[in-house]
Design a protein around this motif. Structure first.
Motif, PDB file in Angstrom:
ATOM      1  N   THR A  56      42.554 113.197  16.829  1.00  0.00           N
ATOM      2  CA  THR A  56      41.559 113.867  15.982  1.00  0.00           C
ATOM      3  C   THR A  56      40.164 113.331  16.269  1.00  0.00           C
ATOM      4  OG1 THR A  56      43.233 114.215  14.277  1.00  0.00           O
ATOM      5  CG2 THR A  56      40.941 114.408  13.592  1.00  0.00           C
ATOM      6  N   ALA A 107      31.524 123.746  11.131  1.00  0.00           N
ATOM      7  CA  ALA A 107      32.610 123.919  10.156  1.00  0.00           C
ATOM      8  C   ALA A 107      33.906 123.295  10.669  1.00  0.00           C
ATOM      9  CB  ALA A 107      32.809 125.402   9.852  1.00  0.00           C
ATOM     10  N   SER A 108      34.181 123.451  11.945  1.00  0.00           N
ATOM     11  CA  SER A 108      35.394 122.853  12.535  1.00  0.00           C
ATOM     12  C   SER A 108      35.338 121.335  12.498  1.00  0.00           C
ATOM     13  CB  SER A 108      35.574 123.329  13.980  1.00  0.00           C
ATOM     14  OG  SER A 108      35.786 124.707  14.028  1.00  0.00           O
ATOM     15  N   ASN A 110      33.658 119.494  10.323  1.00  0.00           N
ATOM     16  CA  ASN A 110      33.811 119.094   8.922  1.00  0.00           C
ATOM     17  C   ASN A 110      35.262 119.212   8.476  1.00  0.00           C
ATOM     18  OD1 ASN A 110      31.100 118.477   8.717  1.00  0.00           O
ATOM     19  ND2 ASN A 110      30.541 120.491   7.925  1.00  0.00           N
ATOM     20  N   THR A 111      35.948 120.266   8.885  1.00  0.00           N
ATOM     21  CA  THR A 111      37.356 120.439   8.537  1.00  0.00           C
ATOM     22  C   THR A 111      38.195 119.325   9.158  1.00  0.00           C
ATOM     23  OG1 THR A 111      37.127 122.828   8.333  1.00  0.00           O
ATOM     24  CG2 THR A 111      39.350 121.993   8.718  1.00  0.00           C
ATOM     25  N   ARG A 114      37.668 116.131   7.238  1.00  0.00           N
ATOM     26  CA  ARG A 114      38.370 116.158   5.941  1.00  0.00           C
ATOM     27  C   ARG A 114      39.864 115.967   6.114  1.00  0.00           C
ATOM     28  NH1 ARG A 114      35.029 120.374   4.727  1.00  0.00           N
ATOM     29  NH2 ARG A 114      36.646 121.887   5.232  1.00  0.00           N
ATOM     30  N   ASN A 115      40.436 116.623   7.107  1.00  0.00           N
ATOM     31  CA  ASN A 115      41.875 116.533   7.334  1.00  0.00           C
ATOM     32  C   ASN A 115      42.301 115.167   7.856  1.00  0.00           C
ATOM     33  OD1 ASN A 115      42.162 119.155   6.491  1.00  0.00           O
ATOM     34  ND2 ASN A 115      42.249 120.008   8.570  1.00  0.00           N
TER      35      ASN A 115
END
Length: 117
Positions: A56, A107-108, A110-111, A114-115
Motif C-alpha cells: 500500500t 481521491a485514490s 486519500n482512500t 484511510r484503508n
C-alpha cells in the motif's frame, strides 16, 4: 475503473502529444513542448506502475508521482494558454481532463491512506 484509468492516462499523454505536434517549432516553444510531453507521458507510465505496487505504501508513493506529474502537465497547459490563446479550446479540453485525472488521483491516495489505517 482501473482499466478505464489506464486508458485515460494513456489517452491524456497521446492527446498532449498531438497538441504539441501542432505547436510552432522554435527554441522557446520547444522548451515548453518538451516539458508537457515529459510530464503528461509520465502520468500514464506512473499510474501503470502503481497497479504493480508491492505494498500500500508503494501504491501511495507511485500515485503521489502521478499527482505531481498531472499537476505539472496542467501548469504547462496554463502556460500554453497564455502564449497560444488561439488554441484555447483545445487547451481547455486538455486542462479539464488533467484536472479530472488529478481529482481521481488525489481521491485514490486519500482512500488508500484511510484503508491502510
Amino acid at each position: 475503473m482501473k482499466n478505464e484509468l489506464l486508458l485515460r492516462t494513456k489517452r491524456f499523454a497521446l492527446d498532449c502529444w498531438h497538441f504539441c505536434f501542432k505547436v510552432p517549432k522554435s527554441r522557446e516553444y520547444n522548451a515548453v513542448v518538451n516539458q508537457l510531453i515529459r510530464s503528461s507521458s509520465s502520468v500514464g507510465a506512473n499510474y501503470r506502475a502503481s497497479q504493480r505496487a508491492k505494498s500500500t505504501a508503494d501504491f501511495i508513493n507511485k500515485l503521489k508521482i502521478v499527482e505531481e506529474e498531472v499537476d505539472e502537465s496542467v501548469y504547462w497547459l496554463e502556460i500554453f494558454e497564455e502564449i497560444l490563446p488561439e488554441q484555447s479550446i483545445e487547451i481547455e479540453i486538455l486542462k479539464k481532463e488533467g484536472k479530472e485525472l488529478l481529482a481521481i488521483t488525489v481521491a485514490s491516495i486519500n482512500t488508500a491512506k484511510r484503508n491502510r489505517k
